[in-house]
Design an enzyme around this catalytic site. Structure first.
Site, PDB file in Angstrom:
ATOM      1  CG  ASP A 221      -1.844   1.116   1.348  1.00 36.81           C
ATOM      2  OD1 ASP A 221      -2.718   1.079   2.232  1.00 36.81           O
ATOM      3  OD2 ASP A 221      -1.712   2.071   0.553  1.00 36.81           O
ATOM      4  CB  ILE A 222       1.379   3.897  -2.574  1.00 37.73           C
ATOM      5  CG1 ILE A 222       2.549   4.815  -2.971  1.00 37.73           C
ATOM      6  CG2 ILE A 222       0.045   4.636  -2.596  1.00 37.73           C
ATOM      7  CD1 ILE A 222       2.481   5.294  -4.409  1.00 37.73           C
TER       8      ILE A 222
ATOM      9  N   GLY B 255      -9.578   3.125  -6.399  1.00 39.24           N
ATOM     10  CA  GLY B 255      -8.179   2.695  -6.560  1.00 39.24           C
ATOM     11  C   GLY B 255      -7.209   3.383  -5.621  1.00 39.24           C
ATOM     12  CB  VAL B 256      -3.626   4.306  -6.010  1.00 38.57           C
ATOM     13  CG1 VAL B 256      -3.586   5.266  -7.189  1.00 38.57           C
ATOM     14  CG2 VAL B 256      -2.505   4.598  -5.035  1.00 38.57           C
ATOM     15  CG  ASP B 257      -7.872   9.706  -6.557  1.00 30.41           C
ATOM     16  OD1 ASP B 257      -8.620  10.154  -7.439  1.00 30.41           O
ATOM     17  OD2 ASP B 257      -7.387  10.413  -5.653  1.00 30.41           O
TER      18      ASP B 257
ATOM     19  CB  SER C 288      -2.650   4.897 -17.025  1.00 32.69           C
ATOM     20  OG  SER C 288      -2.997   6.256 -17.145  1.00 32.69           O
TER      21      SER C 288
ATOM     22  N   GLY D  17      -4.654   0.617 -13.939  1.00 28.73           N
ATOM     23  CA  GLY D  17      -5.808   0.041 -13.240  1.00 28.73           C
ATOM     24  C   GLY D  17      -7.078   0.350 -13.998  1.00 28.73           C
ATOM     25  CB  VAL D  18      -9.931   2.540 -13.069  1.00 27.54           C
ATOM     26  CG1 VAL D  18     -11.037   3.281 -13.784  1.00 27.54           C
ATOM     27  CG2 VAL D  18     -10.470   1.837 -11.833  1.00 27.54           C
TER      28      VAL D  18
HETATM   29  N1  APR Z   1      -1.191   1.373  -3.197  1.00 30.76           N
HETATM   30  C1  APR Z   1      -0.506   1.185  -4.352  1.00 30.76           C
HETATM   31  N2  APR Z   1      -1.083   0.889  -5.531  1.00 30.76           N
HETATM   32  C2  APR Z   1      -2.438   0.773  -5.532  1.00 30.76           C
HETATM   33  C3  APR Z   1      -3.227   0.966  -4.366  1.00 30.76           C
HETATM   34  C4  APR Z   1      -2.547   1.278  -3.166  1.00 30.76           C
HETATM   35  N3  APR Z   1      -3.202   1.473  -2.004  1.00 30.76           N
HETATM   36  N4  APR Z   1      -4.546   0.778  -4.707  1.00 30.76           N
HETATM   37  C5  APR Z   1      -4.559   0.468  -6.010  1.00 30.76           C
HETATM   38  N5  APR Z   1      -3.301   0.463  -6.525  1.00 30.76           N
HETATM   39  C6  APR Z   1      -2.851   0.147  -7.874  1.00 30.76           C
HETATM   40  C7  APR Z   1      -3.801  -0.609  -8.755  1.00 30.76           C
HETATM   41  O1  APR Z   1      -3.772  -2.006  -8.437  1.00 30.76           O
HETATM   42  C8  APR Z   1      -3.207  -0.322 -10.120  1.00 30.76           C
HETATM   43  O2  APR Z   1      -2.152  -1.221 -10.424  1.00 30.76           O
HETATM   44  O3  APR Z   1      -2.655   1.369  -8.564  1.00 30.76           O
HETATM   45  C9  APR Z   1      -2.623   1.097  -9.959  1.00 30.76           C
HETATM   46  C10 APR Z   1      -3.407   2.189 -10.671  1.00 30.76           C
HETATM   47  O4  APR Z   1      -4.780   1.840 -10.663  1.00 30.76           O
HETATM   48  P1  APR Z   1      -5.929   2.935 -10.383  1.00 30.76           P
HETATM   49  O5  APR Z   1      -5.874   3.347  -8.966  1.00 30.76           O
HETATM   50  O6  APR Z   1      -7.206   2.361 -10.904  1.00 30.76           O
HETATM   51  O7  APR Z   1      -5.494   4.209 -11.266  1.00 30.76           O
HETATM   52  P2  APR Z   1      -5.677   4.483 -12.832  1.00 30.76           P
HETATM   53  O8  APR Z   1      -5.688   3.231 -13.635  1.00 30.76           O
HETATM   54  O9  APR Z   1      -4.658   5.537 -13.132  1.00 30.76           O
HETATM   55  O10 APR Z   1      -7.149   5.100 -12.915  1.00 30.76           O
HETATM   56  C11 APR Z   1      -7.368   6.368 -12.348  1.00 30.76           C
HETATM   57  O11 APR Z   1      -9.198   5.605 -11.038  1.00 30.76           O
HETATM   58  O12 APR Z   1      -9.379   5.750  -8.777  1.00 30.76           O
HETATM   59  C12 APR Z   1      -9.724   6.345  -9.943  1.00 30.76           C
HETATM   60  O13 APR Z   1      -9.902   8.663  -9.342  1.00 30.76           O
HETATM   61  C13 APR Z   1      -9.130   7.721 -10.073  1.00 30.76           C
HETATM   62  O14 APR Z   1     -10.504   8.235 -11.947  1.00 30.76           O
HETATM   63  C14 APR Z   1      -9.185   7.901 -11.559  1.00 30.76           C
HETATM   64  C15 APR Z   1      -8.845   6.506 -12.077  1.00 30.76           C
END
Ligand code: APR
Length: 169
Positions: free
Chosen positions: A9-10, A31-33, A122, A124-125
């Protein structure tokens, strides 16, 4: 330059800055946000909301970055960057993802950041193919004219850890 992969977890990392994979509103998400906002507390959202809008509803255009304090996080700063949504790779996605790393490093340098952690922006979602996203992340750090002394690629699954380990060669 010391760079390595950390699986976890970052929000727990005691680095100077963690990078948030945000959306253009900078008002949080999943997600990470979502994890970063939960861990930082409400002060982070207030700081983001106080940032000027580039255009209605957009505080950080895709490919750009903004910096705030870390609030309840161990990290002093959060660098919010907005990666491209993957649409097949023919709509400028690689260049926009590269810009996320370049702009995050620019802010890190301006703020004297000595250690930084990046999530897989980018990948993830937003659907960016993991291997291509990791290759860009590693190349942009290795080829950067400046970078913090300690760079962490923070993965959140064993599969992504393998992808980054491969990209790091
Ligand atoms: N710590 C580290 N990495 C994480 C964590 C965490 N706590 N939670 C999720 N991740 C990883 C995911 O598994 C993925 O590999 O972060 C990576 C990026 O995934 P997303 O969070 O979905 O980000 P992204 O693909 O850039 O999509 C951004 O998602 O959450 C929304 O508000 C955000 O609309 C934006 C979109």
């Amino acid at each position: 330059m010391n760079h390595h992969v950390f699986e976890g977890d970052i929000t727990t990392l005691p680095v100077d800055a963690i990078v948030n994979a945000a959306n253009e509103s900078l008002l949080g998400g999943g997600g990470v946000d979502g994890a970063i906002h939960r861990a930082a507390g409400p002060g982070l959202l207030a700081a983001c909301r106080a940032l000027p809008e580039a255009r209605p509803g957009v505080r950080c255009p895709t490919g750009e970055a903004r910096i705030t304090g870390g609030f309840a996080l161990p990290a002093r700063f959060v660098i919010h960057t907005v990666g491209p949504v993957w649409h097949g790779g023919q709509r400028g996605e690689p260049a926009l993802l590269e810009a996320c790393y370049r702009e995050s490093l620019r802010l890190a340098r301006e703020h004297g950041v000595a250690s930084i952690a990046f999530p897989a922006i980018s990948a993830g979602v937003y659907g960016y193919p993991a291997d291509a996203a990791a290759a860009i992340a590693v190349r942009m750090i290795r080829d950067a004219p400046w970078r913090p002394g300690n760079v962490v690629f923070c993965t959140f699954s064993a599969a992504m850890t393998r992808v980054y380990a491969s990209a790091l060669g």
